[in-house]
Design an enzyme around this catalytic site. Structure first.
Site, PDB file in Angstrom:
ATOM      1  N   ARG A   1       0.948  -1.148  -0.011  1.00  0.00           N
ATOM      2  CA  ARG A   1       0.163   0.279   0.149  1.00  0.00           C
ATOM      3  C   ARG A   1       0.698   0.902  -0.162  1.00  0.00           C
ATOM      4  O   ARG A   1       1.892   1.113   1.071  1.00  0.00           O
ATOM      5  CB  ARG A   1      -0.710  -0.082   1.656  1.00  0.00           C
ATOM      6  CG  ARG A   1      -2.274  -1.335   1.079  1.00  0.00           C
ATOM      7  CD  ARG A   1      -3.319  -0.310   0.051  1.00  0.00           C
ATOM      8  NE  ARG A   1      -3.819  -1.067   0.301  1.00  0.00           N
ATOM      9  CZ  ARG A   1      -4.164  -2.436  -0.791  1.00  0.00           C
ATOM     10  NH1 ARG A   1      -3.422  -3.150  -1.145  1.00  0.00           N
ATOM     11  NH2 ARG A   1      -5.643  -3.149  -0.449  1.00  0.00           N
TER      12      ARG A   1
ATOM     13  N   GLU B   1      -3.758   8.099  -4.689  1.00  0.00           N
ATOM     14  CA  GLU B   1      -4.333   7.116  -5.808  1.00  0.00           C
ATOM     15  C   GLU B   1      -4.953   7.198  -6.899  1.00  0.00           C
ATOM     16  O   GLU B   1      -6.211   7.483  -5.236  1.00  0.00           O
ATOM     17  CB  GLU B   1      -4.182   5.916  -6.065  1.00  0.00           C
ATOM     18  CG  GLU B   1      -2.523   4.942  -5.694  1.00  0.00           C
ATOM     19  CD  GLU B   1      -2.741   2.981  -5.068  1.00  0.00           C
ATOM     20  OE1 GLU B   1      -3.436   2.987  -5.236  1.00  0.00           O
ATOM     21  OE2 GLU B   1      -2.004   2.765  -4.776  1.00  0.00           O
TER      22      GLU B   1
ATOM     23  N   HIS C   1      -1.326   0.635  -9.873  1.00  0.00           N
ATOM     24  CA  HIS C   1      -1.802  -0.536  -9.272  1.00  0.00           C
ATOM     25  C   HIS C   1      -2.191  -1.946  -9.717  1.00  0.00           C
ATOM     26  O   HIS C   1      -3.549  -2.156  -9.588  1.00  0.00           O
ATOM     27  CB  HIS C   1      -2.513   0.173  -7.799  1.00  0.00           C
ATOM     28  CG  HIS C   1      -2.943  -1.145  -6.495  1.00  0.00           C
ATOM     29  ND1 HIS C   1      -3.316   0.191  -5.187  1.00  0.00           N
ATOM     30  CD2 HIS C   1      -3.534  -2.159  -6.544  1.00  0.00           C
ATOM     31  CE1 HIS C   1      -3.638  -1.138  -4.298  1.00  0.00           C
ATOM     32  NE2 HIS C   1      -3.769  -2.034  -5.315  1.00  0.00           N
TER      33      HIS C   1
HETATM   34  C1  GLV Z   1      -4.776  -5.588  -4.424  1.00  0.00           C
HETATM   35  O1  GLV Z   1      -4.308  -4.032  -3.508  1.00  0.00           O
HETATM   36  C2  GLV Z   1      -5.480  -6.148  -3.270  1.00  0.00           C
HETATM   37  O2  GLV Z   1      -5.926  -5.806  -1.676  1.00  0.00           O
HETATM   38  O3  GLV Z   1      -6.337  -7.464  -3.580  1.00  0.00           O
END
Ligand code: GLV
Length: 312
Positions: free
Chosen positions: A231, A260, A278
């Site tokens: 994250r 983001e 991401h």
């Molecule tokens: C992606 O970031 C997830 O948490 O699956």
């Protein structure tokens, strides 16, 4: 049609289609007046489907007094107020395991792309610069130490892949993991100190906020590379940008950011950085499996069976 479900965020369309086959869905993410929709559903809707990135806060839980379950599309549930859910007896599910291989693959790809400068080299060829001379040499990964910050399910898959690439594996987790042959370091700084490449793959949330800070970046040093597939909140982004601009670390491969989809302007012109939107779990196969697991959790809840992958 079965029970009613509040779809709180945009979902992967095939997942939404599967969900709609089984449940009556209400779409909060499309509502012009969210409050009016929530008010009209209060007492009726007992389940939420939502992407992990959007999650659910205490206000949504309070708006739906009959709420029993929040099913997240994604493994990370840091955007769900877990304490508020627990206090109200609301169960939370996520989608672990089905995405571990995918995220690990992207992590290795990002590490290779950053350290071997694959993206820079691609731009070099496209710009015709090869015609004027060779690409400056980059650095080797074989035999180097990969430090894994967070040796959970995904961290283990990253370790297995990196070990196959003949890297040395070290890690830091809240506590040593019993059944792995890798070297445990007692703190993120100690791990960064031995790592040539430091991969962040901890959960998000307050416990890991800025776990990679100025001190960790200093320990990683000018030959070290940071890869973040966890994250954005896990890394002090301001400190990271400064370290990259001042060349106090060698480079970074980043799939996640603090705000983001905003990416710091300073990163866009740096050749030492590889940026991703991401997308670590973002394949058709894996997103389909994640969606199916989210829906299966809701079906289990609707049929009064145990949840398949409960978080709390
Ligand atoms: C992606 O970031 C997830 O948490 O699956």
């Amino acid at each position: 049609m079965g029970q009613e479900v509040l779809v709180a965020s945009r979902l992967y369309p095939p997942t939404l289609a599967t969900l709609e086959q089984r449940f009556t869905c209400h779409h909060l993410w499309q509502a012009e007046d969210r409050t009016a929709l929530l008010t009209s559903l209060a007492g009726r809707v007992r389940a939420i489907a939502v992407s992990g990135g959007v999650g659910a806060d205490a206000a949504v839980m309070d708006a739906l007094p009959g709420l029993e379950v929040i099913a997240c599309f994604g493994v990370g549930v840091d955007a769900v107020d877990l304490a508020a859910a627990a206090a109200r007896g609301i169960r939370v599910t996520n989608t672990p395991d089905v995405l571990s291989d995918e995220v690990a693959d992207l992590t290795i790809g990002l590490m290779l792309a950053t350290v071997r400068q694959i993206v820079t080299a691609d731009r070099f060829v496209r710009a015709g610069r090869w015609l004027q001379g060779p690409l400056p040499l980059n650095r080797c990964l074989t035999g180097k130490t990969l430090g894994i910050l967070g040796l959970g399910r995904i961290g283990r898959e990253i370790a297995a892949r990196a070990a196959a690439m003949k890297m040395q594996i070290a890690y830091h987790s809240r506590r040593p993991v019993a059944d792995v042959p890798y070297r445990y370091l007692a703190s993120p700084v100690a791990l960064a100190d031995v790592a040539d490449v430091l991969v962040v793959i901890t959960p998000g949330g307050s416990e890991t906020r800025h776990i990679v800070d100025e001190r960790v970046l200093a320990a990683l040093g000018p030959e070290g590379t940071l890869i973040n597939v966890a994250r954005g909140s896990c890394v002090d982004q301001t400190a990271l940008v400064r370290a990259l601009v001042e060349r106090r670390i060698a480079g970074a491969g980043l799939d996640v950011f603090e705000d983001e989809p905003q990416v710091p302007e300073a990163l866009l012109s740096l050749d030492t950085v590889v940026l991703q939107p991401h997308q670590a779990s973002g394949t058709v196969e894996t997103r389909t499996a994640m969606g199916q697991l989210m829906v299966d959790n809701l079906i289990a809840w609707a049929e009064g069976r145990p949840l398949l992958t409960p978080v709390v």
